[in-house]
Design an enzyme around this catalytic site. Structure first.
Site, PDB file in Angstrom:
ATOM      1  N   ASP A 103      24.943  55.352  21.643  1.00 31.46           N
ATOM      2  CA  ASP A 103      25.389  54.021  20.964  1.00 31.46           C
ATOM      3  C   ASP A 103      25.421  52.879  21.865  1.00 31.46           C
ATOM      4  O   ASP A 103      26.294  52.017  21.695  1.00 31.46           O
ATOM      5  CB  ASP A 103      26.679  54.367  20.195  1.00 31.46           C
ATOM      6  N   GLU A 159      29.271  45.647  22.135  1.00 31.32           N
ATOM      7  CA  GLU A 159      30.530  44.767  21.912  1.00 31.32           C
ATOM      8  C   GLU A 159      31.525  45.755  21.869  1.00 31.32           C
ATOM      9  O   GLU A 159      32.874  44.975  22.067  1.00 31.32           O
ATOM     10  CB  GLU A 159      30.297  44.192  20.413  1.00 31.32           C
ATOM     11  N   ASP A 160      31.303  46.934  21.849  1.00 30.76           N
ATOM     12  CA  ASP A 160      32.491  47.980  21.377  1.00 30.76           C
ATOM     13  C   ASP A 160      33.428  48.288  22.697  1.00 30.76           C
ATOM     14  O   ASP A 160      34.600  48.502  22.331  1.00 30.76           O
ATOM     15  CB  ASP A 160      32.231  49.063  20.793  1.00 30.76           C
ATOM     16  N   ARG A 185      31.939  57.714  22.624  1.00 31.13           N
ATOM     17  CA  ARG A 185      31.663  56.446  23.276  1.00 31.13           C
ATOM     18  C   ARG A 185      32.603  56.080  24.610  1.00 31.13           C
ATOM     19  O   ARG A 185      32.287  55.025  25.027  1.00 31.13           O
ATOM     20  CB  ARG A 185      31.689  55.366  22.285  1.00 31.13           C
ATOM     21  N   ARG A 198      38.568  53.330  14.140  1.00 31.14           N
ATOM     22  CA  ARG A 198      38.411  53.186  15.858  1.00 31.14           C
ATOM     23  C   ARG A 198      39.421  52.668  16.505  1.00 31.14           C
ATOM     24  O   ARG A 198      39.676  52.930  17.736  1.00 31.14           O
ATOM     25  CB  ARG A 198      36.948  52.295  15.736  1.00 31.14           C
ATOM     26  N   HIS A 231      34.246  48.888  10.918  1.00 31.11           N
ATOM     27  CA  HIS A 231      35.149  47.958  12.034  1.00 31.11           C
ATOM     28  C   HIS A 231      35.467  46.711  11.212  1.00 31.11           C
ATOM     29  O   HIS A 231      34.729  46.391  10.087  1.00 31.11           O
ATOM     30  CB  HIS A 231      33.958  47.415  13.320  1.00 31.11           C
ATOM     31  N   ILE A 290      22.380  53.200  11.663  1.00 29.91           N
ATOM     32  CA  ILE A 290      23.653  53.667  12.368  1.00 29.91           C
ATOM     33  C   ILE A 290      24.627  52.907  12.520  1.00 29.91           C
ATOM     34  O   ILE A 290      25.304  52.663  13.567  1.00 29.91           O
ATOM     35  CB  ILE A 290      23.026  54.095  13.975  1.00 29.91           C
ATOM     36  N   CYS A 347      27.149  43.489  17.035  1.00 35.98           N
ATOM     37  CA  CYS A 347      27.506  44.471  17.893  1.00 35.98           C
ATOM     38  C   CYS A 347      26.832  44.804  19.244  1.00 35.98           C
ATOM     39  O   CYS A 347      26.953  45.336  20.234  1.00 35.98           O
ATOM     40  CB  CYS A 347      27.494  46.015  17.208  1.00 35.98           C
TER      41      CYS A 347
HETATM   42  C1  CIR Z   1      28.976  53.623  15.911  1.00 28.23           C
HETATM   43  O1  CIR Z   1      29.582  54.273  15.074  1.00 28.23           O
HETATM   44  O2  CIR Z   1      29.884  53.253  17.001  1.00 28.23           O
HETATM   45  C2  CIR Z   1      27.648  52.867  16.302  1.00 28.23           C
HETATM   46  N1  CIR Z   1      26.969  53.637  15.533  1.00 28.23           N
HETATM   47  C3  CIR Z   1      27.897  51.599  15.555  1.00 28.23           C
HETATM   48  C4  CIR Z   1      28.470  50.597  16.288  1.00 28.23           C
HETATM   49  C5  CIR Z   1      28.608  48.949  15.805  1.00 28.23           C
HETATM   50  N2  CIR Z   1      29.443  48.109  16.412  1.00 28.23           N
HETATM   51  C6  CIR Z   1      29.895  47.324  16.028  1.00 28.23           C
HETATM   52  O3  CIR Z   1      29.811  46.968  14.654  1.00 28.23           O
HETATM   53  N3  CIR Z   1      30.584  46.389  16.675  1.00 28.23           N
END
Ligand code: CIR
Length: 266
Positions: A68, A73-74, A93, A139, A170, A251, A257
């Protein structure tokens, strides 16, 4: 400093190339796996759209160990004032933060570490001119949200901890900022009252995933598979750039993101 117009004015961004392992990215429901080539094509178009919108884009190499990791962004949050290294709530992650840290340390004078304890994902953070909204989700927990709020306060930014609708990945899965006073949101989030004081554009039923749009300078990027939302925004006078998100959508991802965006004073 108030975020003012910089809530959607960006001249800099970081993205990361999708790894071959992106086909194994996390997802809540199985709607089939994306193909690497399909994700790569969507990513290429996204980078081109950011550049066309006037953004200087730094492209980081793919990380096979982290499926991922394309969703930069995460693991971090950035502002013109500095960067914050976050702790993603998904165990798979967690290692993405140390991977992006050296780039952020090279690009920002101030890089803060999220104080312990708790978890926070950048996908739960929406910058608006009045305050930065931090959504509690599966999360981002209360301790992580409060830790992030303390970092934002160090940058002189006001924040507000809010709730993400049940079952939504999110906070920003369900909303985006369209301009200083307008948000695009799903019906379920709009109904929750978190956007009191904003003009709210609600995405049509069946196009919930369109809510994760991305305003960058003069344009609003919207998923190409959401024609009703595109028509609404077009009619309202927004300059819409439609981008494919069908592959990353498998996904649970949308347009915000895939980048970290900020206005770098030059
Ligand atoms: C996840 O589940 O972490 C990734 N498959 C998707 C993350 C999407 N991130 C976001 O919207 N900031």
């Amino acid at each position: 400093m108030s975020s003012g117009p910089t809530a959607f004015h960006f001249n800099s961004a970081i993205v990361r190339k999708p790894a071959r392992s992106v086909v194994n990215g996390l997802r809540a429901d199985d709607r089939g796996s994306p193909t690497h080539d399909g994700v790569q094509a969507e990513h290429d178009a996204y980078v081109a759209a950011l550049r066309a919108a006037g953004v200087d884009v730094t492209v980081l190499p793919a990380l096979e160990t982290f499926p991922d990791s394309i969703f930069v962004e995460d693991p971090a949050f950035v502002l013109p004032e500095g960067a914050i290294l976050l702790r993603p709530g998904a165990p798979s992650r967690a290692g993405e933060t140390p991977e992006i840290a050296p780039t952020l340390r090279a690009m920002f004078e101030t890089v803060l570490d999220l104080p312990q304890p708790g978890f926070a994902d950048g996908g739960d953070v929406l910058v608006t001119p009045k305050a930065i909204k931090i959504g509690l989700s599966a999360r981002t927990d209360r301790q992580g949200a409060e830790a992030l709020a303390s970092c934002l306060a160090r940058f002189g930014r006001r924040s507000e901890i809010v709730k993400t609708p049940e079952g939504v990945l999110h906070f920003k899965t369900d909303c985006s900022l369209l301009d200083e006073e307008t948000v695009l949101a799903t019906e379920r989030l709009a109904r929750s009252g978190v956007f009191e004081g904003f003009r709210q554009i609600v995405v049509p039923e069946g196009e919930e995933s369109a809510a994760n749009a991305l305003r960058v300078n003069d344009v609003v990027m919207v998923g190409a598979q959401f024609p009703k939302t595109i028509a609404i925004l077009d009619k309202l006078g927004y300059q819409v750039v439609s981008l494919g998100t069908a592959e990353i959508g498998k996904i649970d991802a949308g347009l915000s993101c895939m980048s970290l965006r900020w206005w770098a004073p030059r």
